[in-house]
Design an enzyme around this catalytic site. Sequence first.
Site, mmCIF file in Angstrom:
data_model
loop_
_atom_site.group_PDB
_atom_site.id
_atom_site.type_symbol
_atom_site.label_atom_id
_atom_site.label_comp_id
_atom_site.label_asym_id
_atom_site.label_seq_id
_atom_site.Cartn_x
_atom_site.Cartn_y
_atom_site.Cartn_z
ATOM 1 N N HIS A 176 0.837 -1.199 0.000
ATOM 2 C CA HIS A 176 0.000 0.000 0.000
ATOM 3 C C HIS A 176 0.875 1.253 0.000
ATOM 4 O O HIS A 176 0.575 2.238 -0.671
ATOM 5 C CB HIS A 176 -0.881 0.024 1.250
ATOM 6 C CG HIS A 176 -1.853 -1.114 1.328
ATOM 7 N ND1 HIS A 176 -3.162 -0.957 1.713
ATOM 8 C CD2 HIS A 176 -1.718 -2.434 1.057
ATOM 9 C CE1 HIS A 176 -3.777 -2.130 1.690
ATOM 10 N NE2 HIS A 176 -2.912 -3.036 1.298
ATOM 11 N N TRP A 182 -1.709 -6.608 -7.455
ATOM 12 C CA TRP A 182 -1.730 -5.565 -8.483
ATOM 13 C C TRP A 182 -0.373 -4.897 -8.679
ATOM 14 O O TRP A 182 0.005 -4.548 -9.800
ATOM 15 C CB TRP A 182 -2.804 -4.532 -8.184
ATOM 16 C CG TRP A 182 -3.023 -3.563 -9.311
ATOM 17 C CD1 TRP A 182 -2.914 -2.213 -9.270
ATOM 18 C CD2 TRP A 182 -3.380 -3.863 -10.680
ATOM 19 N NE1 TRP A 182 -3.184 -1.650 -10.494
ATOM 20 C CE2 TRP A 182 -3.471 -2.646 -11.388
ATOM 21 C CE3 TRP A 182 -3.631 -5.060 -11.367
ATOM 22 C CZ2 TRP A 182 -3.800 -2.583 -12.740
ATOM 23 C CZ3 TRP A 182 -3.959 -4.996 -12.720
ATOM 24 C CH2 TRP A 182 -4.035 -3.766 -13.395
ATOM 25 N N ASN A 183 0.400 -4.703 -7.601
ATOM 26 C CA ASN A 183 1.726 -4.111 -7.780
ATOM 27 C C ASN A 183 2.601 -5.005 -8.651
ATOM 28 O O ASN A 183 3.263 -4.533 -9.581
ATOM 29 C CB ASN A 183 2.406 -3.886 -6.422
ATOM 30 C CG ASN A 183 1.761 -2.750 -5.647
ATOM 31 O OD1 ASN A 183 1.236 -1.819 -6.226
ATOM 32 N ND2 ASN A 183 1.783 -2.845 -4.337
ATOM 33 N N ASP A 199 -8.245 -9.277 -4.608
ATOM 34 C CA ASP A 199 -8.399 -8.876 -6.012
ATOM 35 C C ASP A 199 -7.698 -9.815 -6.993
ATOM 36 O O ASP A 199 -7.891 -9.692 -8.206
ATOM 37 C CB ASP A 199 -7.857 -7.456 -6.203
ATOM 38 C CG ASP A 199 -6.376 -7.328 -5.841
ATOM 39 O OD1 ASP A 199 -5.940 -8.014 -4.901
ATOM 40 O OD2 ASP A 199 -5.667 -6.523 -6.469
#
Length: 470
Positions: free
Chosen positions: A19, A363-364, A384
């Site tokens: 994050h 996602w990263n 996700d």
Amino acid sequence: MGDKDGVHVLLVSFAAQGHINPLLKLGNRLVSKGLHVTLATTEILRQRMLDSKITTKEKNSQIHLEFFSDGMSLDFDRKNNIDYFLEQLEKFGPKNLSSLIETLSVNEGRKFSCIVNNPFVPWVADVAQEHGIPCAMFWIQPCSLYSIYDRFYNNLNQFPTVTNPDKPVDLPGLPLLEKDDLPSFVLPSNPFGGFPKLFSKLFRELEKVNWVLGNSFYELEKDAIESMENLHPIRPIGPLVPSILLGKDLPSDSRMDMWKAEEACINWLDKKPPSSVIYVSFGSIVVLSSKQMENIAWGLKNSKRPFLWAAKPPEHPSSDGSGELPTGFLKETEEQGLVVSWCPQSKVLLHEAVACFVTHCGWNSTLETICTGVPVIAFPQWTDQPTNAKLLVDVFEMGVRVRADEDGMVSKGEVERCIGEVTEGPKAAELRKKAVEWKEAARAAVADGSSDRNIQLFVDDVRCKAMKEL
């Protein structure tokens, strides 16, 4: 700090590496556009940095780091008591963040013209409102997930239910999503109460934020982004990844690594032929069962290809062997592969020896593989990741996805099959071609394309609001 226009922005993050790093990248972009940036997160992160003796690149950074208490002792096990921890954070975080904002304003003259939160601290929007400061939300997952969650939490579309758990979901701008393609938090089987509660608050109170910024780029998710235009628009400003992945290596490129990378793996890669190595990493959170670890291990061995596996030992070893390599594996594969606890992923993905990336589809990591043009074997686990895997395979068309057995286990034969398909099967050349096209599109978006224009619009808007306050 060079004072160009005196406009200060506060970024507030959940204390997790995946994050904080995208927010630091956003901070770098805002600094490059002339704003002053402070990033605040909870004290547990400062403690982890001290414990790990992490040498960050913060000394080169123009971003101020600040910390506030989440209301719990530093030795409390947050990871294994996540729902209780999220409750406490929501209870004590607002008051402590508010005090920090006042202290920085009075003592250091940092009067913030905008506060940017991320989805896991939605209460930050309430703190911003109390202080009369405009708020932006920085969405750290794909824009497609933003669309799914907004429609789910605001009851705009039909989703699986307890009585119909296998119902496929048909949403504007997205392919048809089967149960295994949906984020785990929208499924009736989801065991976590805290995260859906956070997201519910976030998406039902989107009117509290002035802007929604996304870590993606328009060309990558065009249909999903346009589908939100008349609901709650999202402006993609990414990919916000290490600058080296975008063809530059800026000295001010801030990031935090909570584990020390083993640089020796780069020397190892230097000795391998181009496009020969299978790179495997499941990120910083996922811990796989001993059986799944075993299947991946022997699937890699049977592929007869060189492999580099970043297998971080579990923080709390369990009696069932979760997260641990099978006995004898290292010895049997010492000539074929290299296993490290953590590696410099950007350098690995950029290395010409890497043929493909076996990834959990965080996602990263997904953005990093897009920016380096490396095809993937999608091996999603939760949150996700199943949707990201669907996007990688069916929308971005740059990878294949493992197929689990009925018991949810991916066999060693399936691991071997996927390695063959993505490296030498009939689709291999097309997957690599598509991956390279996305790499070029990502770099263009950030250089002077769609994402750069969107971030400039945001900066101009923040400046304009700041001038009106004077």
